[in-house]
Write an enzyme that holds these catalytic residues in place. Structure first.
Site, PDB file in Angstrom:
ATOM      1  CD  GLU A   1       5.209 -21.664  31.624  1.00 59.50           C
ATOM      2  OE1 GLU A   1       4.451 -21.539  32.611  1.00 59.50           O
ATOM      3  OE2 GLU A   1       5.401 -20.747  30.814  1.00 59.50           O
ATOM      4  N   PRO A   2       6.251 -27.530  33.541  1.00 62.40           N
ATOM      5  CG  PRO A   2       6.976 -29.710  33.071  1.00 62.40           C
ATOM      6  CD  PRO A   2       6.865 -28.326  32.477  1.00 62.40           C
ATOM      7  N   GLY A   3       6.535 -27.976  37.065  1.00 64.13           N
ATOM      8  CA  GLY A   3       7.437 -27.872  38.210  1.00 64.13           C
ATOM      9  C   GLY A   3       7.256 -29.111  39.076  1.00 64.13           C
ATOM     10  NE  ARG A   4       1.928 -29.429  42.500  1.00 60.97           N
ATOM     11  CZ  ARG A   4       1.806 -28.692  43.616  1.00 60.97           C
ATOM     12  NH1 ARG A   4       2.081 -29.219  44.775  1.00 60.97           N
ATOM     13  NH2 ARG A   4       1.382 -27.447  43.553  1.00 60.97           N
TER      14      ARG A   4
ATOM     15  CE1 TYR B   1      -0.653 -23.003  48.456  1.00 56.99           C
ATOM     16  CE2 TYR B   1       1.000 -24.698  48.811  1.00 56.99           C
ATOM     17  CZ  TYR B   1       0.622 -23.493  48.257  1.00 56.99           C
ATOM     18  OH  TYR B   1       1.515 -22.790  47.510  1.00 56.99           O
TER      19      TYR B   1
ATOM     20  CB  CYS C   1       5.678 -20.577  69.272  1.00 53.82           C
ATOM     21  SG  CYS C   1       7.172 -21.065  70.113  1.00 53.82           S
TER      22      CYS C   1
ATOM     23  CE1 TYR D   1       5.901 -24.295  43.577  1.00 55.32           C
ATOM     24  CE2 TYR D   1       5.047 -26.482  43.089  1.00 55.32           C
ATOM     25  CZ  TYR D   1       5.395 -25.212  42.670  1.00 55.32           C
ATOM     26  OH  TYR D   1       5.241 -24.868  41.349  1.00 55.32           O
TER      27      TYR D   1
END
Ligand SMILES: *Cc1c(COP(=O)(O)O)cnc(C)c1O
Length: 430
Positions: free
Chosen positions: A284-287, A327, A355, A383
């Protein structure tokens, strides 16, 4: 300072401007404005192909994790390459369908699936529900029973492996909220096996994100294989093993493994086992698929040199790209085209107009900058836009898919009025 290496399909033109495939970043910024996300189609395809090539003839399925970048233009591209999808909400399933993806190739993860989401997924013919708790297992059995159907399920087990990544994106330790502890999974499988409304099809784990070392993958695969044997002894035969996502990429100086190394880390464990050899491997790779393919273009609004700190205020902010603020991620920021302003060397804090002191894209960047310069945050394909918000009533950025010499606007910049289109004035008081 040596320039940061550019990701594949990004390059420099003779004037030092940034190119995405055959298109100048400067032209994208002029035509679509800034901040804008750009993605290289060739880079996404190459990342996908590197994984399918690494599996070769080995039975497998690559389920792209939609939350990394859920633009339907990107989903469409991946569906056409043969990808399945990993989703974490019913909304993501609807996106996959809008993009032409097949629900039968979708796995549904997430700790908090609502009854409505489960019903919707079963009605759509979801490929697999990855179950994250005993309570969810009971709920799925009830709903599938009411619908007079059989729900295809995997249990998401928590193999208690330390992915050695950022604590917020580490998910496979026993004190995380995800999945069921691997040593508590057996009785749940046995219970599920006895339910006419459930069809056990696999086992699943996902240990964290942005891993830069293959060993946690092998360790997880070993634990999953051990449980697969215990299940087989009890007459429960799985049809696939899903080892999740988390394949890391290079943001600055990381040296993540290549696709072949990730795949080898899994297959070497699974295929060494006679039982494992027969089972298709899902990941299940995303990045990994979209991160390096994307970049965010932003323009320098003002320079604010100071004796203590010098700030370059750009037109993109934490609402556009949240990773640094959320992060503390270090992302490469490189020049993409000269502006009209006078240029100054310095060590700059690259910050946005919001701000909040947490509104920064990068700290202490040694660069020569001028107002109106174009900058690019690299590795922003995952992301990035998918975590964007409208904080400070800032319309979300445009998204452009670059394909050779072509620019396809796969999402237009949000019109301002759309930001309050769903809001209403209360009735006038008396
Ligand atoms: C987020 C997530 C992924 C993808 O993670 P990446 O680090 O982007 O590869 C895969 N599976 C599940 C269950 C997830 O939550």
């Amino acid at each position: 300072m040596p320039e940061t290496a550019l990701p594949a399909h990004f390059s420099r033109d003779p004037d030092g401007g940034l190119m995405i495939e055959q298109v100048e970043a400067r032209l994208v910024a002029e035509r679509f404005g800034t901040p804008t996300y750009v993605y290289s189609r060739a880079a996404i395809e190459a990342a996908f192909t590197s994984l399918t090539d690494a599996f070769g003839e080995r039975a497998h399925r690559i389920c792209y994790a939609v939350k990394a970048n859920s633009n339907i233009g990107i989903l469409h591209l991946l569906a056409r390459l043969g990808a399945g999808f990993d989703i974490v909400s019913f909304g993501e399933l609807a996106r996959v369908q809008a993009a032409g993806g097949d629900p039968a190739k979708v796995v549904f993860s997430g700790v908090g699936k609502s009854a409505e989401e489960i019903r919707g997924a079963l009605a759509a013919g979801i490929g697999c529900l990855n179950v994250e708790s005993e309570a969810e297992l009971h709920r799925i059995a009830d709903i599938a029973g009411e619908m007079d159907t059989k729900a295809p399920i995997s249990l998401r087990v928590n193999p208690d492996v330390d992915a050695r990544t950022h604590p917020y994106i580490s998910t496979g330790l026993k004190d995380n909220k995800f999945g069921v502890a691997i040593d508590e999974a057996l009785p749940l499988y046995e219970w599920a096996h006895a339910q006419p409304a459930l069809e056990i099809i696999g086992i699943d784990c996902h240990i964290g994100s942005q891993l830069t070392d293959v060993s946690p993958f092998s360790a997880a695969a070993e634990r999953v294989m051990a449980l697969t044997h215990q299940l087989a002894e009890r007459g429960i035969r799985l049809k696939h093993l899903d080892l999740g996502g988390g394949l890391g990429i290079r943001y600055t100086d990381e040296s993540p493994p290549a696709a072949a190394d990730w795949v080898e880390a899994i297959t070497s464990v699974v295929d060494a086992d006679p039982l494992g050899r027969e089972l298709p491997i899902w990941i299940e790779p995303g990045r990994f698929l979209v991160g390096p393919a994307g970049a965010m273009l932003t323009r320098v609004e003002y320079l604010k040199p100071g004796s203590h700190k010098s700030f370059a205020i750009v037109d993109a902010a934490m609402n556009d790209l949240m990773r640094p603020a959320l992060y503390g991620s270090d992302m490469a920021i490189v020049p993409a085209g000269r502006g009209t302003g006078e240029r100054h060397p310095g060590t700059w804090e690259i910050v946005g107009p919001i701000c909040e002191t947490g509104d920064f894209l990068g700290h202490e960047r040694e660069m020569t900058l001028g107002e109106d310069d174009l900058l690019t945050v690299l590795g922003a394909g995952a992301y990035g836009f998918s975590m964007a918000s409208n904080y400070n009533t800032r319309p979300r950025a445009a998204e452009i898919l670059i394909d050779g010499t072509n620019c396809h606007e796969i999402r237009q910049r949000e019109p301002l009025e759309s930001l309050w289109a769903l809001e209403k004035l209360p009735p006038a008081g008396d």
